[in-house]
Design a protein around this motif. Structure first.
Motif, PDB file in Angstrom:
ATOM      1  N   GLN A 127      16.940  -0.922  -6.035  1.00 21.62           N
ATOM      2  CA  GLN A 127      17.877   0.059  -6.872  1.00 21.62           C
ATOM      3  C   GLN A 127      19.073   0.138  -6.224  1.00 21.62           C
ATOM      4  N   GLN A 128      19.298   0.358  -5.130  1.00 23.00           N
ATOM      5  CA  GLN A 128      20.569   0.557  -4.264  1.00 23.00           C
ATOM      6  C   GLN A 128      21.256  -0.788  -4.383  1.00 23.00           C
ATOM      7  N   ALA A 129      20.507  -1.947  -3.913  1.00 26.74           N
ATOM      8  CA  ALA A 129      21.266  -3.252  -3.841  1.00 26.74           C
ATOM      9  C   ALA A 129      21.891  -3.575  -5.374  1.00 26.74           C
ATOM     10  N   GLY A 130      21.098  -3.419  -6.489  1.00 28.65           N
ATOM     11  CA  GLY A 130      21.625  -3.613  -7.798  1.00 28.65           C
ATOM     12  C   GLY A 130      22.771  -2.607  -8.015  1.00 28.65           C
ATOM     13  N   ARG A 131      22.948  -1.282  -7.645  1.00 26.12           N
ATOM     14  CA  ARG A 131      24.230  -0.431  -7.672  1.00 26.12           C
ATOM     15  C   ARG A 131      25.313  -1.083  -6.969  1.00 26.12           C
ATOM     16  N   ASP A 132      25.001  -1.432  -5.891  1.00 27.41           N
ATOM     17  CA  ASP A 132      26.091  -1.959  -5.073  1.00 27.41           C
ATOM     18  C   ASP A 132      26.583  -3.174  -5.771  1.00 27.41           C
ATOM     19  N   ALA A 133      25.737  -4.179  -6.177  1.00 26.04           N
ATOM     20  CA  ALA A 133      26.199  -5.185  -6.889  1.00 26.04           C
ATOM     21  C   ALA A 133      26.888  -4.931  -8.225  1.00 26.04           C
ATOM     22  N   LEU A 134      26.904  -3.951  -8.868  1.00 26.60           N
ATOM     23  CA  LEU A 134      27.244  -3.662 -10.006  1.00 26.60           C
ATOM     24  C   LEU A 134      28.358  -2.770  -9.968  1.00 26.60           C
ATOM     25  N   GLY A 172       4.175 -11.198  -2.383  1.00 27.02           N
ATOM     26  CA  GLY A 172       3.349 -10.249  -1.854  1.00 27.02           C
ATOM     27  C   GLY A 172       3.278 -10.220  -0.456  1.00 27.02           C
ATOM     28  N   HIS A 173       3.531 -11.004   0.528  1.00 27.65           N
ATOM     29  CA  HIS A 173       3.681 -11.012   1.868  1.00 27.65           C
ATOM     30  C   HIS A 173       5.008 -10.344   2.385  1.00 27.65           C
ATOM     31  N   VAL A 174       6.010 -10.068   1.686  1.00 28.06           N
ATOM     32  CA  VAL A 174       7.033  -9.336   2.129  1.00 28.06           C
ATOM     33  C   VAL A 174       6.874  -7.873   1.400  1.00 28.06           C
ATOM     34  N   ALA A 175       6.520  -7.788   0.372  1.00 28.69           N
ATOM     35  CA  ALA A 175       6.039  -6.391  -0.300  1.00 28.69           C
ATOM     36  C   ALA A 175       5.057  -5.514   0.492  1.00 28.69           C
ATOM     37  N   MET A 176       3.990  -6.275   0.963  1.00 26.32           N
ATOM     38  CA  MET A 176       2.969  -5.693   1.861  1.00 26.32           C
ATOM     39  C   MET A 176       3.438  -4.772   2.901  1.00 26.32           C
ATOM     40  N   TYR A 177       4.690  -5.048   3.632  1.00 26.70           N
ATOM     41  CA  TYR A 177       5.190  -4.220   4.573  1.00 26.70           C
ATOM     42  C   TYR A 177       6.279  -3.121   4.093  1.00 26.70           C
ATOM     43  N   PHE A 178       6.439  -2.843   2.730  1.00 25.92           N
ATOM     44  CA  PHE A 178       7.081  -1.769   2.361  1.00 25.92           C
ATOM     45  C   PHE A 178       6.129  -0.985   1.527  1.00 25.92           C
ATOM     46  N   ASP A 179       6.467   0.460   1.568  1.00 32.74           N
ATOM     47  CA  ASP A 179       5.828   1.329   0.397  1.00 32.74           C
ATOM     48  C   ASP A 179       6.378   0.796  -1.043  1.00 32.74           C
ATOM     49  N   ASP A 228       7.571   2.561  -3.346  1.00 32.40           N
ATOM     50  CA  ASP A 228       8.581   3.568  -3.797  1.00 32.40           C
ATOM     51  C   ASP A 228      10.022   3.091  -3.100  1.00 32.40           C
ATOM     52  N   GLU A 229       9.697   2.704  -1.624  1.00 27.66           N
ATOM     53  CA  GLU A 229      10.638   2.432  -0.681  1.00 27.66           C
ATOM     54  C   GLU A 229      11.229   1.285  -1.244  1.00 27.66           C
ATOM     55  N   LEU A 230      10.448   0.146  -1.608  1.00 29.96           N
ATOM     56  CA  LEU A 230      10.849  -1.083  -1.881  1.00 29.96           C
ATOM     57  C   LEU A 230      11.791  -0.801  -3.180  1.00 29.96           C
TER      58      LEU A 230
END
Length: 142
Positions: free
Chosen positions: A61-68, A45-52, A54-56
């Motif tokens: 999703q982009q990190a997952g696509r890159d990994a796959l 929650g501490h990290v997530a609170m700095y992101f919208d 949808d942005e998170l």
């Protein structure tokens, strides 16, 4: 037709290659398709609170696509039918959930290198074995 689940961890390329080689071999021997899975960690929650939210979601999703991507390219080159999914949460729980959700009867992990965490907490494959009903799923690898 068999459905094979292959969890892809970008931090373990040798393990991924091992699992994908097994999946390709199986698909050449019998009718089967592969479901690639990348599990993104849930952020505190501490990290997530700095992101919208949808942005998170887009970042994960982009990190997952890159990994796959390397796995998709390898399966494409081998002519193996496949689909891919990106989910977030605790790895063992998400992998077991995905196996049930997508009707996968095999989960391929490949062969990892030695790991202190694996010796202390049990390997990810062992954790997934404990979460899936015995006899319904085959978890291959350690």
């Amino acid at each position: 037709m068999r459905q094979i689940l292959v969890p892809i961890d970008p931090d373990e390329p040798a393990r991924n290659r091992s699992a994908l080689a097994q999946a390709i071999r199986i698909c050449r021997e019998e009718p089967a398709s592969v479901r690639l899975l990348n599990v993104q960690p849930r952020l505190s929650g501490h990290v997530a609170m700095y992101f919208d939210p949808d942005e998170l979601h887009q970042i994960q999703q982009q990190a997952g696509r890159d990994a796959l991507e390397p796995a998709r390219e390898l399966l494409d080159a081998a002519g193996v039918r496949h689909a891919s999914t990106i989910m977030s949460g605790r790895s063992a729980e998400v992998i077991a959930q995905a196996a049930r959700r997508f009707g996968c009867d095999r989960v391929l992990f490949g062969e990892p290198g030695p790991s202190l965490a694996g010796r202390v907490f049990g390997s990810l494959a062992e954790q997934v074995r404990q979460l899936l009903p015995t006899g319904w799923y085959q978890v291959l690898g350690s």
